[in-house]
Structures are given as C-alpha cells and as structure tokens.
Design an enzyme around this catalytic site. Structure first.
Site, short mmCIF file in Angstrom:
data_model
loop_
_atom_site.label_atom_id
_atom_site.label_comp_id
_atom_site.label_asym_id
_atom_site.label_seq_id
_atom_site.Cartn_x
_atom_site.Cartn_y
_atom_site.Cartn_z
N ASN A 8 85.15 9.21 22.70
CA ASN A 8 86.01 9.66 21.61
C ASN A 8 86.57 8.40 20.96
OD1 ASN A 8 87.95 10.64 19.91
ND2 ASN A 8 89.25 11.54 21.52
N TRP A 9 86.05 8.09 19.79
CA TRP A 9 86.45 6.83 19.14
C TRP A 9 87.82 6.93 18.46
CZ3 TRP A 9 82.19 3.33 16.58
CH2 TRP A 9 81.37 2.82 17.59
N LYS A 10 88.38 8.14 18.40
CA LYS A 10 89.70 8.34 17.76
C LYS A 10 89.69 7.66 16.38
CE LYS A 10 91.64 8.91 22.32
NZ LYS A 10 92.79 8.79 23.22
N HIS A 91 92.27 18.30 21.15
CA HIS A 91 92.74 17.07 21.82
C HIS A 91 94.27 17.03 21.78
CE1 HIS A 91 93.38 12.88 22.82
NE2 HIS A 91 92.14 12.87 23.28
N GLU A 93 96.26 14.73 21.27
CA GLU A 93 96.85 13.97 20.15
C GLU A 93 96.94 14.84 18.90
OE1 GLU A 93 94.22 10.58 20.41
OE2 GLU A 93 95.18 10.04 22.29
N GLU A 166 92.36 16.50 30.27
CA GLU A 166 92.93 15.20 29.93
C GLU A 166 94.44 15.24 30.12
OE1 GLU A 166 90.02 12.93 27.16
OE2 GLU A 166 91.53 13.92 25.96
N GLY A 172 95.17 6.51 27.56
CA GLY A 172 95.50 5.21 26.97
C GLY A 172 96.58 4.45 27.71
N SER A 211 91.97 7.23 30.66
CA SER A 211 91.82 5.88 31.22
C SER A 211 90.59 5.73 32.12
CB SER A 211 93.10 5.46 31.97
OG SER A 211 94.20 5.42 31.08
N GLY A 232 88.02 7.40 25.93
CA GLY A 232 88.57 6.87 24.69
C GLY A 232 88.28 5.38 24.55
N GLY A 233 89.25 4.55 24.87
CA GLY A 233 89.17 3.10 24.66
C GLY A 233 87.88 2.46 25.17
P1 13P Z 1 91.48 6.74 27.04
O1 13P Z 1 90.14 6.73 27.76
O2 13P Z 1 91.62 5.63 26.06
O3 13P Z 1 92.61 6.87 28.00
O4 13P Z 1 91.49 8.07 26.13
C1 13P Z 1 91.17 9.29 26.73
C2 13P Z 1 91.02 10.29 25.66
O5 13P Z 1 91.99 10.72 25.06
C3 13P Z 1 89.66 10.74 25.33
O6 13P Z 1 89.69 11.83 24.48
#
Ligand code: 13P
Length: 258
Positions: A8-10, A91, A93, A166, A172, A211, A232-233
């Site tokens: 997930n590149w956000k 998600h 967020e 999640e 993050g 994470s 994510g990251g």
């Molecule tokens: P991180 O892997 O950066 O913690 O993000 C997780 C996430 O929200 C994937 O959708």
C-alpha cells in the site's frame, strides 16, 4: 492457501517510482507460490499497469456509486479502465480522516466485487480499544458490518476478497502485534468469515498489516490464519519489499507455529 503480499503505497509515488514497480514485478516472478500486488496512488495506476503487464496493480480506495457528482472521487469503472485489478477498502486512515463508516466500506466492497475487482477490506482496533480489552470485539464487529453480502459477494468470495487486520497502533509506528495477538484476532475473523459465507469463508485470505518488515515477516507469516501481509512503508522499494515476498514463499511449506 497461497499467500498474498500486497503493498500500500499510500500518498507516495510519482513517475520516477515506476522503476520500483518494475523491479518489484520482475522480482516477484521468482516467487510463483506467492501472489503479489501493489496498490499505488490513483494518479499512477494507469502508468504502473502499462509498465508491468500481468502484474496486479491496485487502488487504495473506490467510491461505491457507479458515477455522479462526487468531486475528487474515483469509481470502479475508472479503476478497471485504468488497469487496476483490485482495491483496498476501509483502511483505518480513511475510516479516520474521511470518516468512513462500516456501511460505506460495505458498499465499496460490494461495488468493487460487483465490478470484477479484487478487494482488500481492512479492519483493526485503536490503542485505546486494545487497552480496554476490546480488540477482538472491535475487529470482529467492523468485519461483520463491512463484509460484502448478496450477489456481488457470492461472485467474489473467496477468490477476490481478502481481509486485512491492521491494528491502528501498529501502522507506521514500528510496533508490531505479538504473534499471539495476531493469531487471536485472525482466528476470530476467520470465525466471522465462516459465519457469513459458510465453507467459502475458510478460503478468504486474512492478511496482517502494521510495520511488517523483512526482519519480522518470517514469524508473522508462520502464524496460523495469516495468509499474507498488507505492507505500507516497506513496500515502497524493491530492496525492502522483495525480502518480504521471499519470506512468504519460504513459509509456504512450513507448518504453522501458533
Ligand atoms: P506500515 O507497514 O507502514 O506500518 O503500514 C501498514 C499499512 O497501513 C498498510 O496498509
């Protein structure tokens, strides 16, 4: 069950980053036992899909309406037209910052499945909810209320639906849920999927997200009912992401530890 490792590149990614999309797609061919996908920003979907034909490029959200006066939103037809084959919905967020309700998430997953897209439906508790002993109830309740039902769901379950657990406090932050906590929640989510879909609920993949890195992926993938990860990251570069895909491939044949 074949594991799914999705990135997930956000709100990251411009043309220069297509190089990483290419490198990830190329490397993922070495791991045919793992399904790999990248959910990139809407502006990059078409270029990413053209850059890596046959590789799964996804969106991070979709509107539930077919079309209409929804400024700034994107509908399922636009995603498929751009070359996306799946989308994330719900998600945390978006549930937080865009105030998306379970009902919105349900409508989005039904619209996406109905349009032939794959869906990664996210659920997860906040730190306050976990500390109050409400983690299982929160994640299960979100799933019950946002799972697709009806015709579109029947057509998309289990092949095109995945659920991502999640925990919000692990996203993050570098904090990862313990294997025991992950196993407990995934078991509860599995029960809800079977309650909703019968036997087919056993074949819906449940991903862990929060994470995930190369260093913790092997132990997370070995937990029972962890059928992949939403990353994510660590999905932004091939250097960080490919070892996570490799870890999923490595545990494929190994027995679960929890
Ligand atoms: P991180 O892997 O950066 O913690 O993000 C997780 C996430 O929200 C994937 O959708």
């Amino acid at each position: 069950m074949k594991k799914l490792v999705a990135g997930n590149w956000k709100m990251h990614g411009v043309a220069a980053d297509l190089e990483q999309v290419r490198a990830i797609a190329e490397a993922s061919r070495r791991f045919p036992s793992v399904d790999v996908a990248l959910c990139v920003p809407a502006t990059l979907i078409e270029r990413a899909a053209r850059a890596v034909p046959g590789f799964a490029i996804g969106a991070q959200d979709v509107h539930f309406a077919e079309k209409g006066a929804h400024t700034g939103c994107v509908c399922t037809a636009m995603l498929t037209d751009a070359g996306a084959s799946l989308t994330i919905v719900g998600h945390s967020e978006r549930r937080d910052s865009q105030r998306e309700s379970d009902a919105d998430v349900k409508a989005k997953s039904e619209a996406a499945l109905g349009a032939g897209l794959g869906v990664i439906l996210c659920v997860g508790e906040s730190l306050a909810q976990r500390e109050a002993g409400e983690a299982v109830r929160t994640a299960s309740g979100q799933l019950d209320a946002s799972l697709p039902h009806g015709e579109p769901a029947a057509a998309g379950v289990p092949d095109r639906l995945a659920v991502a657990y999640e925990p919000i406090w692990a996203i993050g932050t570098g904090k990862v849920a313990s294997c025991e906590d992950i196993a407990e929640i995934h078991r509860a989510l599995r029960e809800r999927l079977v309650a909703a879909y019968g036997e087919a609920g056993d074949r819906v993949r449940i991903l862990y997200g929060g994470s995930v890195k190369a260093s913790n992926a092997p132990e997370i993938f070995a937990v029972a009912d962890v059928d992949g990860a939403l990353v994510g990251g660590a999905s932004l570069s091939a250097e960080d992401f490919v070892p996570i895909i490799a870890a999923a491939a490595a545990v494929e044949a190994a027995p679960p530890i929890a």
